[in-house]
Structure formats: C-alpha cells, structure tokens
Design a protein around this motif. Structure first.
Motif, mmCIF file in Angstrom:
data_model
loop_
_atom_site.group_PDB
_atom_site.id
_atom_site.type_symbol
_atom_site.label_atom_id
_atom_site.label_comp_id
_atom_site.label_asym_id
_atom_site.label_seq_id
_atom_site.Cartn_x
_atom_site.Cartn_y
_atom_site.Cartn_z
ATOM 1 N N LEU A 159 32.217 34.995 29.429
ATOM 2 C CA LEU A 159 32.880 35.733 30.318
ATOM 3 C C LEU A 159 34.699 35.729 29.422
ATOM 4 O O LEU A 159 35.308 36.617 29.938
ATOM 5 N N ARG A 160 34.501 35.154 27.962
ATOM 6 C CA ARG A 160 35.697 35.978 27.328
ATOM 7 C C ARG A 160 36.162 37.425 27.462
ATOM 8 O O ARG A 160 36.857 38.357 27.461
ATOM 9 N N GLU A 161 35.032 38.237 27.235
ATOM 10 C CA GLU A 161 34.580 39.564 27.054
ATOM 11 C C GLU A 161 34.676 40.486 28.192
ATOM 12 O O GLU A 161 35.277 41.252 28.522
ATOM 13 N N SER A 162 34.618 39.711 29.865
ATOM 14 C CA SER A 162 34.770 39.946 30.726
ATOM 15 C C SER A 162 36.709 39.889 31.046
ATOM 16 O O SER A 162 37.226 40.825 31.741
ATOM 17 N N LEU A 163 37.027 39.491 30.523
ATOM 18 C CA LEU A 163 38.529 38.259 30.646
ATOM 19 C C LEU A 163 39.035 39.587 29.884
ATOM 20 O O LEU A 163 40.358 40.390 30.445
ATOM 21 N N HIS A 164 38.716 40.004 28.852
ATOM 22 C CA HIS A 164 39.103 41.548 27.867
ATOM 23 C C HIS A 164 39.147 42.794 28.430
ATOM 24 O O HIS A 164 39.910 43.240 27.499
ATOM 25 N N GLN A 165 38.574 42.563 29.206
ATOM 26 C CA GLN A 165 37.718 44.168 29.593
ATOM 27 C C GLN A 165 38.499 43.964 30.929
ATOM 28 O O GLN A 165 39.271 45.032 31.345
ATOM 29 N N GLY A 166 39.723 43.144 31.579
ATOM 30 C CA GLY A 166 40.593 43.249 32.628
ATOM 31 C C GLY A 166 40.051 42.052 34.054
ATOM 32 O O GLY A 166 40.523 42.278 34.498
ATOM 33 N N ALA A 167 39.110 41.539 33.719
ATOM 34 C CA ALA A 167 38.427 40.739 34.933
ATOM 35 C C ALA A 167 40.271 39.956 34.959
ATOM 36 O O ALA A 167 40.647 39.166 33.643
ATOM 37 N N VAL A 168 40.299 39.444 36.377
ATOM 38 C CA VAL A 168 41.190 38.144 36.555
ATOM 39 C C VAL A 168 40.332 37.422 37.535
ATOM 40 O O VAL A 168 40.618 38.143 38.972
ATOM 41 N N ALA A 169 39.432 36.900 37.061
ATOM 42 C CA ALA A 169 39.048 35.560 38.161
ATOM 43 C C ALA A 169 40.267 34.464 38.766
ATOM 44 O O ALA A 169 40.292 34.459 38.525
ATOM 45 N N GLU A 170 39.414 34.561 40.586
ATOM 46 C CA GLU A 170 41.184 33.681 41.168
ATOM 47 C C GLU A 170 39.634 32.867 42.291
ATOM 48 O O GLU A 170 38.950 33.450 42.610
ATOM 49 N N MET A 171 39.844 31.856 42.272
ATOM 50 C CA MET A 171 39.709 31.057 43.107
ATOM 51 C C MET A 171 40.274 30.207 44.136
ATOM 52 O O MET A 171 41.234 29.518 43.614
ATOM 53 N N ILE A 172 40.414 29.940 45.157
ATOM 54 C CA ILE A 172 41.367 29.549 46.247
ATOM 55 C C ILE A 172 39.936 28.816 47.359
ATOM 56 O O ILE A 172 39.284 28.953 48.302
ATOM 57 N N TRP A 173 41.274 27.937 47.648
ATOM 58 C CA TRP A 173 40.384 26.475 47.930
ATOM 59 C C TRP A 173 41.632 25.986 49.077
ATOM 60 O O TRP A 173 42.224 25.830 49.089
#
Length: 303
Positions: free
Chosen positions: A123-137
């Motif tokens: 998770l941390r590596e993905s976020l630091h690589q620029g991932a922006v996780a978005e969840m919409i309910w």
C-alpha cells in the motif's frame, strides 16, 4: 453526553478506523483479505476496468452479528493505475469491515486473526508511486440490530501526504440520517494525516494523527474544527486537542431539540457559556489527557 461537542471526536474516530482498515491492502497473490468466517460479502453485479471496480447491490455483514451494510452502487478506483483490481476489491472489503466493527462497537472473535501487516508495504509503495485510492459509496444503508443509519454518499480518498512519512485520508459524506430523526449533521467532511509507523502495528498504534480540517453541516448551524490525537489502547492512554467553532448555535439547538434527549440540549446550552464568543460563533478548545476531557480547561464528566 452524546452531543455535537463530542460528535467530532466520533467522526474523527470513524475516519481513523476506516484508514486502519484500508491499511490492510493485500498482495495480489494473497487470498481474500477478509475471510468469510469474519465477514460475508456479495454483490448483484461487478464491472471491472483496468484500475477500477464498480459493484451494484453490494452487501456485507459481520459473521455472527446483526451488523450489516448495503450499498446501491460502489465505485473503487485508482486514477493513476498503480493499484490492481484485487487491491481495489479488498480495499472496499476492508472499509466495510472497519465501518461494521465501528457501528457494532466490537470486533468479533472470528475477525481477530485478520492479519493486516504483510500488505502494508504494498500500500505505502503504491501511494508513494502516485496511487490515489478512491472509494465512492452511493445510497448506503447501515444497521446494527434495530439501529439503522443511511447516507446518500460516502467517499474515501487516500494519497501520500506532502508531509514526509504520512498518508492523507479525506472522508466526505452527505445525506446522513436515521429513522425517526437524529442529531446527525446532514454532511461531514474531514481530512486526516496518519503517520506511516501507525500502520506498522494497528493493534498498538503509535504516532500523532493530524486533523487538518473537520466540518459538519446541519439544516441550520455548522461546526468547524481542527486538531490532533495520539491514540492509545483506551481513553486513559490517549491524548489529543480539538479546536471547535459552532456557527449559529441557537439555530442548531432548535434543529436538534425535537430528536435528542432534553439533557443533551440543556448541556449544550450550558456549554455555550464555557465557550468564547466571536460574532455568531461559539469557540471551544477540547483536550484529552489521562482520561480526562476538558473544555476550555474545565474538566467535563464524559465517559
């Protein structure tokens, strides 16, 4: 005293628990992050994109409990494409688990073996690589036995913080309500920064969570706040400070008076004399230390 004075702490706690749940994003080769023995989940349909997942008729329930959530439509995505579909699917499951445990006010014994730590590096590596996780309910119904809540929309966004070693989580919700009326604000928005070391060991958290913004809106009246909290294993080992401003407090009291116990509005009416006036705002400084909650340096007997 379950009043708007302490409600911000509850919403901040809800956001924190959601983040801790999100912290368990699994490695793609790993089995489902939440075993069926802990939480059952299903959906009427799924549509998968390169870095997005949409589900309709999503439902999840704690095993052995009457705590469940139903969402008309779920969208989970990473606009930057760093998170895989298994990541996104399990992120949604773990947000569900965090929310259900919060409402149930307990973690079932069957859920205590869910291990989050192996996936935190991914998770941390993905976020630091620029991932922006978005969840919409969209269109959310949540219940625990005879207690029911609903929301038009809940959105959770995670990204690497500009502060070194931190993760930002932004939570926004609208259309909050409960059958028969409640003192819930119609919408709540908050932005938190969580230190990464806190995700290393979620059973014994360490580090300071920064609440850079908190906003709650009622039909009349609003609350704005900011502060920080260092969570411990319980209130006695936790510390924090929250600066709150309520705009149009008298209108807010009139709005919630029909749906809350008389003692709540009475306590708020008295509490305004402990606050500082600034035009149509009343301001409070809340602190928690050694299990004692203080409002403008005055101890308050709140459990």
């Amino acid at each position: 005293m379950n009043s708007p004075i302490v409600m911000p702490m509850k919403y901040a706690t809800a956001s924190i628990l959601t983040l801790l749940a999100l912290g368990a994003l699994p490695h793609p080769a790993r089995a489902d992050a939440v075993p069926a023995a802990c939480m059952s989940a299903d959906s009427a349909s799924r549509t998968m994109g390169s870095a997005s997942l949409t589900m309709t008729g999503y439902a999840a329930q704690l095993t052995g409990a009457e705590t469940k959530v139903h969402v008309q439509q779920v969208t989970v995505r990473d606009r930057q494409g760093h998170l895989t579909l298994p990541n996104l699917r399990d992120a949604n499951s773990l947000v569900s688990l965090g929310l259900l445990k919060l409402v149930h006010n307990a973690s079932p014994a069957s859920c205590r073996g869910v291990d989050e730590r192996p996936a935190l590096r991914t998770l941390r590596e993905s976020l630091h690589q620029g991932a922006v996780a978005e969840m919409i309910w969209n269109k959310v119904a949540l219940s625990d036995g005879s207690t029911h809540y609903s929301a038009e929309q809940i959105t959770v966004t995670m990204r690497a913080s500009q502060t070194s070693g931190g993760i930002d989580i932004v939570v926004s919700s609208s259309g909050l309500s409960a059958p028969g009326g409640s003192a819930l604000p119609g919408s709540v928005n908050t932005t938190l920064t969580i230190p990464e070391q806190m995700l290393e060991n979620t059973s014994t958290p360490s580090g300071r969570i920064t609440i850079s913004s908190l906003q709650a809106l009622w039909a009349k009246g609003r609350l704005d706040g900011s502060g920080w909290v260092t969570p411990g294993r319980n209130a006695a080992t936790s510390t924090g400070a929250l600066h709150i401003a309520i705009t149009d407090l008298n209108d807010l009291l009139a709005t919630i008076r029909p749906v809350v116990p008389t003692g709540v509005t009475t306590a708020l009416s008295v509490a305004q004399f402990m606050g500082h006036r600034n035009g149509n705002q009343v301001l409070w400084d809340l602190t928690l230390d050694g299990g004692i909650l203080k409002v403008n340096s005055i101890p308050i007997p709140v459990n």
